[in-house]
Design a protein around this motif. Sequence first.
Motif, PDB file in Angstrom:
ATOM      1  N   VAL A  20       0.859  -1.179   0.000  1.00 39.08           N
ATOM      2  CA  VAL A  20       0.000   0.000   0.000  1.00 39.08           C
ATOM      3  C   VAL A  20       0.897   1.232   0.000  1.00 39.08           C
ATOM      4  CG1 VAL A  20      -1.766   1.291   1.253  1.00 39.08           C
ATOM      5  CG2 VAL A  20      -1.872  -1.210   1.167  1.00 39.08           C
ATOM      6  N   ASN A  21       0.733   2.061  -0.988  1.00 38.89           N
ATOM      7  CA  ASN A  21       1.591   3.236  -1.176  1.00 38.89           C
ATOM      8  C   ASN A  21       3.079   2.860  -1.169  1.00 38.89           C
ATOM      9  OD1 ASN A  21      -0.669   4.872  -1.395  1.00 38.89           O
ATOM     10  ND2 ASN A  21      -0.626   5.492   0.754  1.00 38.89           N
ATOM     11  N   GLY A  22       3.379   1.711  -1.743  1.00 39.55           N
ATOM     12  CA  GLY A  22       4.756   1.283  -1.928  1.00 39.55           C
ATOM     13  C   GLY A  22       5.352   0.446  -0.815  1.00 39.55           C
ATOM     14  N   ALA A  23       4.716   0.387   0.346  1.00 39.32           N
ATOM     15  CA  ALA A  23       5.257  -0.367   1.487  1.00 39.32           C
ATOM     16  C   ALA A  23       4.423  -1.621   1.740  1.00 39.32           C
ATOM     17  CB  ALA A  23       5.293   0.503   2.737  1.00 39.32           C
ATOM     18  N   ARG A  24       5.070  -2.628   2.277  1.00 42.00           N
ATOM     19  CA  ARG A  24       4.407  -3.902   2.538  1.00 42.00           C
ATOM     20  C   ARG A  24       3.368  -3.751   3.651  1.00 42.00           C
ATOM     21  NH1 ARG A  24       6.964  -9.786   2.552  1.00 42.00           N
ATOM     22  NH2 ARG A  24       5.368 -10.915   3.699  1.00 42.00           N
ATOM     23  N   CYS A  25       2.139  -4.179   3.355  1.00 38.60           N
ATOM     24  CA  CYS A  25       1.040  -4.027   4.313  1.00 38.60           C
ATOM     25  C   CYS A  25       0.367  -5.359   4.626  1.00 38.60           C
ATOM     26  CB  CYS A  25       0.017  -3.043   3.751  1.00 38.60           C
ATOM     27  SG  CYS A  25      -1.246  -2.519   4.908  1.00 38.60           S
ATOM     28  N   GLY A  26       0.738  -6.401   3.906  1.00 41.39           N
ATOM     29  CA  GLY A  26       0.110  -7.695   4.136  1.00 41.39           C
ATOM     30  C   GLY A  26       0.574  -8.696   3.101  1.00 41.39           C
ATOM     31  N   ARG A  27      -0.077  -9.849   3.122  1.00 40.41           N
ATOM     32  CA  ARG A  27       0.295 -10.898   2.171  1.00 40.41           C
ATOM     33  C   ARG A  27      -0.830 -11.902   2.036  1.00 40.41           C
ATOM     34  NH1 ARG A  27       3.173 -16.016   4.658  1.00 40.41           N
ATOM     35  NH2 ARG A  27       2.435 -15.957   6.815  1.00 40.41           N
ATOM     36  N   LEU A  28      -0.739 -12.676   0.954  1.00 37.87           N
ATOM     37  CA  LEU A  28      -1.611 -13.817   0.764  1.00 37.87           C
ATOM     38  C   LEU A  28      -0.784 -15.085   0.855  1.00 37.87           C
ATOM     39  CD1 LEU A  28      -2.919 -11.574  -1.595  1.00 37.87           C
ATOM     40  CD2 LEU A  28      -4.711 -13.239  -1.166  1.00 37.87           C
ATOM     41  N   ARG A  29      -1.419 -16.159   1.308  1.00 37.88           N
ATOM     42  CA  ARG A  29      -0.792 -17.479   1.431  1.00 37.88           C
ATOM     43  C   ARG A  29      -1.633 -18.476   0.654  1.00 37.88           C
ATOM     44  NH1 ARG A  29      -1.196 -18.226   7.785  1.00 37.88           N
ATOM     45  NH2 ARG A  29      -0.308 -20.269   7.272  1.00 37.88           N
ATOM     46  N   VAL A  30      -1.019 -19.590   0.295  1.00 33.06           N
ATOM     47  CA  VAL A  30      -1.777 -20.623  -0.424  1.00 33.06           C
ATOM     48  C   VAL A  30      -1.326 -21.998   0.038  1.00 33.06           C
ATOM     49  CG1 VAL A  30      -0.156 -20.522  -2.374  1.00 33.06           C
ATOM     50  CG2 VAL A  30      -2.451 -21.493  -2.699  1.00 33.06           C
ATOM     51  N   ALA A  31      -2.301 -22.871   0.195  1.00 31.95           N
ATOM     52  CA  ALA A  31      -2.053 -24.261   0.561  1.00 31.95           C
ATOM     53  C   ALA A  31      -3.049 -25.138  -0.191  1.00 31.95           C
ATOM     54  CB  ALA A  31      -2.200 -24.467   2.070  1.00 31.95           C
ATOM     55  N   ALA A  77       6.810 -22.034 -11.566  1.00 32.40           N
ATOM     56  CA  ALA A  77       5.372 -22.278 -11.439  1.00 32.40           C
ATOM     57  C   ALA A  77       4.811 -21.604 -10.195  1.00 32.40           C
ATOM     58  CB  ALA A  77       5.096 -23.779 -11.393  1.00 32.40           C
ATOM     59  N   LEU A  78       3.587 -21.147 -10.312  1.00 35.58           N
ATOM     60  CA  LEU A  78       2.915 -20.527  -9.174  1.00 35.58           C
ATOM     61  C   LEU A  78       2.786 -21.513  -8.011  1.00 35.58           C
ATOM     62  CD1 LEU A  78       1.751 -17.693  -8.674  1.00 35.58           C
ATOM     63  CD2 LEU A  78      -0.474 -18.552  -9.422  1.00 35.58           C
ATOM     64  N   SER A  79       2.716 -22.803  -8.334  1.00 37.13           N
ATOM     65  CA  SER A  79       2.595 -23.808  -7.287  1.00 37.13           C
ATOM     66  C   SER A  79       3.832 -23.898  -6.400  1.00 37.13           C
ATOM     67  CB  SER A  79       2.292 -25.183  -7.893  1.00 37.13           C
ATOM     68  OG  SER A  79       3.291 -25.562  -8.823  1.00 37.13           O
ATOM     69  N   SER A  80       4.936 -23.258  -6.820  1.00 38.59           N
ATOM     70  CA  SER A  80       6.123 -23.227  -5.957  1.00 38.59           C
ATOM     71  C   SER A  80       5.875 -22.423  -4.685  1.00 38.59           C
ATOM     72  CB  SER A  80       7.318 -22.639  -6.719  1.00 38.59           C
ATOM     73  OG  SER A  80       7.117 -21.260  -7.014  1.00 38.59           O
ATOM     74  N   LEU A  81       4.792 -21.638  -4.673  1.00 41.93           N
ATOM     75  CA  LEU A  81       4.449 -20.829  -3.500  1.00 41.93           C
ATOM     76  C   LEU A  81       3.615 -21.591  -2.472  1.00 41.93           C
ATOM     77  CD1 LEU A  81       3.504 -17.490  -5.337  1.00 41.93           C
ATOM     78  CD2 LEU A  81       5.656 -18.042  -4.188  1.00 41.93           C
ATOM     79  N   LEU A  82       3.242 -22.823  -2.786  1.00 36.53           N
ATOM     80  CA  LEU A  82       2.436 -23.605  -1.846  1.00 36.53           C
ATOM     81  C   LEU A  82       3.174 -23.805  -0.524  1.00 36.53           C
ATOM     82  CD1 LEU A  82       1.006 -26.384  -4.166  1.00 36.53           C
ATOM     83  CD2 LEU A  82      -0.376 -24.806  -2.806  1.00 36.53           C
ATOM     84  N   GLU A  83       2.452 -23.675   0.559  1.00 34.32           N
ATOM     85  CA  GLU A  83       3.019 -23.934   1.862  1.00 34.32           C
ATOM     86  C   GLU A  83       3.195 -25.433   2.068  1.00 34.32           C
ATOM     87  OE1 GLU A  83       0.598 -22.112   4.856  1.00 34.32           O
ATOM     88  OE2 GLU A  83       1.328 -20.111   4.388  1.00 34.32           O
ATOM     89  N   GLU A  84       4.247 -25.774   2.791  1.00 34.79           N
ATOM     90  CA  GLU A  84       4.466 -27.181   3.135  1.00 34.79           C
ATOM     91  C   GLU A  84       3.379 -27.639   4.100  1.00 34.79           C
ATOM     92  OE1 GLU A  84       6.628 -29.205   1.892  1.00 34.79           O
ATOM     93  OE2 GLU A  84       7.852 -27.782   0.747  1.00 34.79           O
ATOM     94  N   GLN A  85       2.914 -28.863   3.894  1.00 33.82           N
ATOM     95  CA  GLN A  85       1.933 -29.420   4.811  1.00 33.82           C
ATOM     96  C   GLN A  85       2.628 -29.954   6.051  1.00 33.82           C
ATOM     97  OE1 GLN A  85      -1.063 -28.944   4.554  1.00 33.82           O
ATOM     98  NE2 GLN A  85      -1.634 -28.785   2.418  1.00 33.82           N
ATOM     99  N   THR A  86       2.008 -29.722   7.196  1.00 30.66           N
ATOM    100  CA  THR A  86       2.598 -30.183   8.452  1.00 30.66           C
ATOM    101  C   THR A  86       1.832 -31.386   8.986  1.00 30.66           C
ATOM    102  OG1 THR A  86       1.229 -28.572   9.663  1.00 30.66           O
ATOM    103  CG2 THR A  86       3.451 -27.919   9.051  1.00 30.66           C
TER     104      THR A  86
END
Length: 234
Positions: free
Chosen positions: A96-107, A225-234
């Motif tokens: 937001v306005n150039g600075a990090r304000c959050g993120r998305l995660r994927v599993a 690949a976008l799937s490289s962003l998948l979180e590891e399952q615990t």
Amino acid sequence: MTPSFPPLMQGHPAGGGEDPCDKAKALAALGCDGGTVVHSVQADRLRAALVFAPEVALEQAMVMLPLCAVGFQNALGALAPPEVAVHLGWDGVIRVNGARCGRLRVAASTRAPEQVPDWLVIGIDITILQTGEDPGSNPDVTALYDEGCAEVEPLALLESWARHTLVWINRWDAEGNAPLHAEWMGLVQGVGEPVSRAGHNGTFLGVDEDFGMLVREGDATELIALSSLLEEQT
């Protein structure tokens, strides 16, 4: 207050101390309905996770990550003052306005690109108000409150994200990736700049039809690949 969600989405509050993304993954593994939104709305932080029940292979289902990011940009754009700029990172970072304000995660239930996942979860984590340190001590990190969004209520932002994301899901279902690709490319940061990711060092050229990152290394172009962003399952 209890958030209100559009049809086909059902709210599920996270318990005290629960991570909504972890809770959503647990519910998805137990067979909850697609469209379940696990949420934790606090004065200083908004966290939520949306459960999907994909009908396409993982590599195509991963489009829900940039889709939910665009949904958030549209949602905040509808609530924030017009001068507030929201940009997206390929890896799910929200600025937001150039600075990090959050993120998305994927599993997802699988990491096999050609397999249809039993479930896929997109989590979002937004800083509403910085606590514990001087807001100006790290100029690359910010909060909505510090960027002119003091009037944006976290609950309203959650509801808006759900609505705008559903609009994009319906459009993607009807029209495919092209409209989303066009919208996302106008918001993504880093194209044409150096990038170092997944063992590749080069220039971020853009993305392929499945939003995989194209990186130019010397005379070669590599695909991450976008799937490289998948979180590891615990």
